[in-house]
Design a protein around this motif. Structure first.
Motif, PDB file in Angstrom:
ATOM      1  N   LYS A 149      -9.444  10.562  36.121  1.00  0.00           N
ATOM      2  CA  LYS A 149      -8.231  10.691  35.100  1.00  0.00           C
ATOM      3  C   LYS A 149      -8.847  11.313  34.017  1.00  0.00           C
ATOM      4  N   ILE A 150     -10.099  11.008  33.538  1.00  0.00           N
ATOM      5  CA  ILE A 150     -10.728  11.771  32.416  1.00  0.00           C
ATOM      6  C   ILE A 150     -10.718  13.324  32.626  1.00  0.00           C
ATOM      7  N   LEU A 151     -11.398  13.563  33.728  1.00  0.00           N
ATOM      8  CA  LEU A 151     -11.508  15.166  33.980  1.00  0.00           C
ATOM      9  C   LEU A 151     -10.176  15.750  34.134  1.00  0.00           C
ATOM     10  N   SER A 152      -9.092  14.824  34.830  1.00  0.00           N
ATOM     11  CA  SER A 152      -7.892  15.703  34.637  1.00  0.00           C
ATOM     12  C   SER A 152      -7.301  15.845  33.340  1.00  0.00           C
ATOM     13  N   ASN A 153      -7.416  15.024  32.303  1.00  0.00           N
ATOM     14  CA  ASN A 153      -6.964  14.888  31.037  1.00  0.00           C
ATOM     15  C   ASN A 153      -7.679  16.241  30.110  1.00  0.00           C
ATOM     16  N   ILE A 154      -8.942  16.132  30.412  1.00  0.00           N
ATOM     17  CA  ILE A 154      -9.745  17.137  29.869  1.00  0.00           C
ATOM     18  C   ILE A 154      -9.405  18.660  30.273  1.00  0.00           C
ATOM     19  N   ALA A 155      -9.094  18.736  31.476  1.00  0.00           N
ATOM     20  CA  ALA A 155      -8.609  20.044  32.090  1.00  0.00           C
ATOM     21  C   ALA A 155      -7.466  20.528  31.700  1.00  0.00           C
ATOM     22  N   THR A 156      -6.364  19.531  31.570  1.00  0.00           N
ATOM     23  CA  THR A 156      -5.010  19.653  31.031  1.00  0.00           C
ATOM     24  C   THR A 156      -5.115  20.260  29.623  1.00  0.00           C
ATOM     25  N   PHE A 157      -5.896  19.534  29.014  1.00  0.00           N
ATOM     26  CA  PHE A 157      -6.085  19.896  27.577  1.00  0.00           C
ATOM     27  C   PHE A 157      -6.544  21.459  27.266  1.00  0.00           C
ATOM     28  N   LYS A 158      -7.839  21.575  28.207  1.00  0.00           N
ATOM     29  CA  LYS A 158      -8.142  22.992  28.035  1.00  0.00           C
ATOM     30  C   LYS A 158      -7.226  23.978  28.406  1.00  0.00           C
ATOM     31  N   ASN A 159      -6.487  23.671  29.577  1.00  0.00           N
ATOM     32  CA  ASN A 159      -5.430  24.498  29.990  1.00  0.00           C
ATOM     33  C   ASN A 159      -4.491  25.019  28.965  1.00  0.00           C
ATOM     34  N   THR A 160      -3.937  23.942  28.392  1.00  0.00           N
ATOM     35  CA  THR A 160      -3.111  23.830  27.263  1.00  0.00           C
ATOM     36  C   THR A 160      -3.585  24.996  26.067  1.00  0.00           C
ATOM     37  N   LEU A 161      -4.697  24.523  25.779  1.00  0.00           N
ATOM     38  CA  LEU A 161      -5.404  25.345  24.565  1.00  0.00           C
ATOM     39  C   LEU A 161      -5.430  26.736  25.088  1.00  0.00           C
ATOM     40  N   SER A 162      -5.776  26.880  26.255  1.00  0.00           N
ATOM     41  CA  SER A 162      -6.119  28.572  26.634  1.00  0.00           C
ATOM     42  C   SER A 162      -4.907  29.432  26.475  1.00  0.00           C
ATOM     43  N   GLN A 163      -3.594  28.830  26.443  1.00  0.00           N
ATOM     44  CA  GLN A 163      -2.296  29.545  26.181  1.00  0.00           C
ATOM     45  C   GLN A 163      -2.361  30.198  24.928  1.00  0.00           C
ATOM     46  N   THR A 164      -3.381  29.737  23.997  1.00  0.00           N
ATOM     47  CA  THR A 164      -3.314  30.343  22.542  1.00  0.00           C
ATOM     48  C   THR A 164      -4.674  30.733  22.159  1.00  0.00           C
ATOM     49  N   TRP A 165      -5.676  30.540  22.864  1.00  0.00           N
ATOM     50  CA  TRP A 165      -7.102  31.022  22.568  1.00  0.00           C
ATOM     51  C   TRP A 165      -7.647  32.017  23.523  1.00  0.00           C
ATOM     52  N   GLU A 166      -8.102  32.929  23.253  1.00  0.00           N
ATOM     53  CA  GLU A 166      -8.817  33.831  23.947  1.00  0.00           C
ATOM     54  C   GLU A 166     -10.044  33.223  24.478  1.00  0.00           C
ATOM     55  N   GLN A 167     -10.865  32.436  23.669  1.00  0.00           N
ATOM     56  CA  GLN A 167     -11.946  32.034  24.159  1.00  0.00           C
ATOM     57  C   GLN A 167     -12.009  30.739  23.763  1.00  0.00           C
ATOM     58  N   LEU A 168     -12.175  29.640  24.553  1.00  0.00           N
ATOM     59  CA  LEU A 168     -12.126  28.031  24.283  1.00  0.00           C
ATOM     60  C   LEU A 168     -13.335  27.604  23.343  1.00  0.00           C
ATOM     61  N   PRO A 169     -13.119  26.694  22.316  1.00  0.00           N
ATOM     62  CA  PRO A 169     -14.180  26.093  21.367  1.00  0.00           C
ATOM     63  C   PRO A 169     -15.425  25.543  22.536  1.00  0.00           C
ATOM     64  N   PRO A 170     -16.529  25.354  22.069  1.00  0.00           N
ATOM     65  CA  PRO A 170     -17.448  24.657  22.789  1.00  0.00           C
ATOM     66  C   PRO A 170     -16.863  23.142  22.779  1.00  0.00           C
ATOM     67  N   SER A 171     -17.241  22.081  24.043  1.00  0.00           N
ATOM     68  CA  SER A 171     -16.602  21.021  24.088  1.00  0.00           C
ATOM     69  C   SER A 171     -17.772  19.964  24.622  1.00  0.00           C
ATOM     70  N   PHE A 172     -17.411  18.562  24.297  1.00  0.00           N
ATOM     71  CA  PHE A 172     -18.256  17.677  24.855  1.00  0.00           C
ATOM     72  C   PHE A 172     -17.603  16.659  25.167  1.00  0.00           C
ATOM     73  N   VAL A 173     -18.125  15.816  25.972  1.00  0.00           N
ATOM     74  CA  VAL A 173     -17.529  14.377  26.576  1.00  0.00           C
ATOM     75  C   VAL A 173     -18.788  13.253  26.176  1.00  0.00           C
ATOM     76  N   SER A 174     -17.879  12.175  25.575  1.00  0.00           N
ATOM     77  CA  SER A 174     -18.486  11.293  24.828  1.00  0.00           C
ATOM     78  C   SER A 174     -18.118  10.146  25.279  1.00  0.00           C
ATOM     79  N   SER A 175     -19.283   8.935  25.302  1.00  0.00           N
ATOM     80  CA  SER A 175     -18.752   7.654  25.104  1.00  0.00           C
ATOM     81  C   SER A 175     -19.624   6.873  24.299  1.00  0.00           C
ATOM     82  N   SER A 176     -18.899   6.206  23.146  1.00  0.00           N
ATOM     83  CA  SER A 176     -19.637   5.365  22.049  1.00  0.00           C
ATOM     84  C   SER A 176     -20.687   4.405  22.706  1.00  0.00           C
TER      85      SER A 176
END
Length: 199
Positions: free
Chosen positions: A151-178
């Motif tokens: 579920k997490i991987l799916s949400n992250i992928a969807t977020f990145k795909n949505t962002l890529s519609q307006t970003w030529e290069q995506l910002p660096p990203s990290f996955v975290s759990s406090s």
């Protein structure tokens, strides 16, 4: 990077009252209740450095913490659905934007995104605003321990795909759990990498 010291310095509502320094600064911001305070405490190995709360809108000021006497971690008020007045929300928004646009030693803005849920319009709009203003930004997907990995991987992928519609290069990203300290070293090493590049 190893955190040897993390000290609270000052809270204020005006970027002109921030510490007078040339040391690098890193801001953390996200939608209300995204787990920002917990992440800051996890990164610094301090359980009570940033105040945590189940009630959105706990952070209401620009909070500076001095890390290793070398750089500043800045805890910014959350945006979104905090249960506060419209006037106060607008005041926060103005305070945050002035800080982000005018703080010359700001090296990076870490935008926190809840990995448990699909992309939210307010998150996408904020990241878009940061990008349009040419500000350095990275994304931290939080609460990666709260749902199944698929579920997490799916949400992250969807977020990145949505962002890529307006970003030529995506910002660096990290996955975290406090709770599980996932992403701690990766984020600190990224900050260390930027610090070394400006020395």
């Amino acid at each position: 990077m190893k955190i040897k010291s993390a000290e609270f310095v000052i809270s204020n509502t005006d970027h002109t009252k921030c510490p007078v320094t040339t040391q690098p600064e890193y801001a953390f911001i996200g939608r209300s209740n995204v787990g920002k305070s917990s992440l800051i405490n996890m990164l610094t190995d301090k359980t009570k450095l940033a105040k945590t709360s189940g009630k959105p809108g706990k952070t209401q000021l620009i909070n500076h913490f001095h890390i290793n006497e070398e750089w500043y971690l800045v805890d910014l008020p959350g945006y979104g659905w905090a249960q506060v007045s419209k006037t106060l929300k607008e005041s926060w928004q103005q305070m945050i934007r002035q800080y982000l646009l005018r703080r010359e030693n700001l090296m990076n803005i870490f935008v926190l995104i809840d990995s448990r849920i699909p992309p939210q319009k307010i998150d996408l709009e904020f990241i878009q605003w940061v990008g349009e203003n040419g500000l350095p930004v990275s994304i931290i997907f939080t609460k990666a321990d709260k749902t199944g990995n698929r579920k997490i991987l799916s949400n992250i992928a969807t977020f990145k795909n949505t962002l890529s519609q307006t970003w030529e290069q995506l910002p660096p990203s990290f996955v975290s759990s406090s709770a599980q300290k996932i992403g701690q070293q990766e984020i600190l090493d990224y900050i260390d990498q930027i610090n070394r590049s400006i020395v």
